[in-house]
Design an enzyme around this catalytic site. Structure first.
Site, PDB file in Angstrom:
ATOM      1  N   VAL A 147     -11.305  25.945  50.079  1.00 32.15           N
ATOM      2  CA  VAL A 147     -10.294  25.402  50.273  1.00 32.15           C
ATOM      3  C   VAL A 147      -9.447  25.902  51.505  1.00 32.15           C
ATOM      4  O   VAL A 147      -9.381  27.045  51.669  1.00 32.15           O
ATOM      5  CB  VAL A 147      -9.121  25.307  49.182  1.00 32.15           C
ATOM      6  CG1 VAL A 147      -7.743  24.863  49.587  1.00 32.15           C
ATOM      7  CG2 VAL A 147      -9.664  24.820  48.074  1.00 32.15           C
ATOM      8  N   HIS A 200      -5.235  31.520  51.365  1.00 33.37           N
ATOM      9  CA  HIS A 200      -5.036  31.785  50.350  1.00 33.37           C
ATOM     10  C   HIS A 200      -5.500  33.218  49.781  1.00 33.37           C
ATOM     11  O   HIS A 200      -6.422  33.662  50.177  1.00 33.37           O
ATOM     12  CB  HIS A 200      -5.286  30.767  49.090  1.00 33.37           C
ATOM     13  CG  HIS A 200      -6.684  30.489  49.052  1.00 33.37           C
ATOM     14  ND1 HIS A 200      -7.143  29.495  50.073  1.00 33.37           N
ATOM     15  CD2 HIS A 200      -7.724  30.761  48.241  1.00 33.37           C
ATOM     16  CE1 HIS A 200      -8.515  29.381  49.647  1.00 33.37           C
ATOM     17  NE2 HIS A 200      -8.701  30.210  48.796  1.00 33.37           N
TER      18      HIS A 200
END
Ligand code: AMP
Ligand code: ZN
Length: 119
Positions: free
Chosen positions: A97, A101
């Site tokens: 993704v 993160h």
């Protein structure tokens, strides 16, 4: 980025997530496919493709992501036994993704840092 990015859509409330902590600039939510008893993702609400872009573009925001990760680790009871904080980055890093993160992983011994060492 917005509608093309999964985590921007979570920030926008368009995709549900189990949020465990929120600050004005960051969001922490449980990974949908946990790899450890505790597996929380911590993101900046603003879109950066990966942690390198984030740290170079806005070091203070990168620091806020770390501070939120530490708060999550404390909330989840991980500070005593320890935990792992991981940013997969790019193709070799296994990033899937492309919205920066941190993975907060813990709750059990996590084993070696990498599945395979250099031969
Ligand atoms: P990475 O490989 O570092 O890019 O990690 C992406 C992580 O996002 C994986 O651990 C996925 O399980 C997790 N993930 C994918 N979709 C969702 C979602 N809708 N909600 C929460 N976590 C997700
Ligand atoms: Zn995004």
């Amino acid at each position: 980025m917005g509608s093309d990015c999964l985590f921007c859509r979570i920030v926008a409330g368009e995709i549900p997530a189990t949020v465990v902590r929120e600050t004005p600039a960051t969001l922490a939510f449980r990974d949908i496919d946990p790899k450890a008893p505790v597996h929380v993702l911590v993101i900046p609400k603003e879109h950066y493709a990966d942690v390198a872009t984030l740290a170079q573009g806005d070091p203070a925001l990168a620091g806020e992501v770390l501070a939120t990760a530490a708060a999550v680790a404390e909330d989840e009871g991980l500070l005593g036994d320890g935990f792992r904080l991981m940013f997969n980055t790019g193709a070799y890093g296994g990033q899937e993704v492309f919205h920066a993160h941190a993975h907060v992983l813990g709750g059990a011994p996590l084993g070696p840092m990498l599945a395979r060492s250099i031969a």
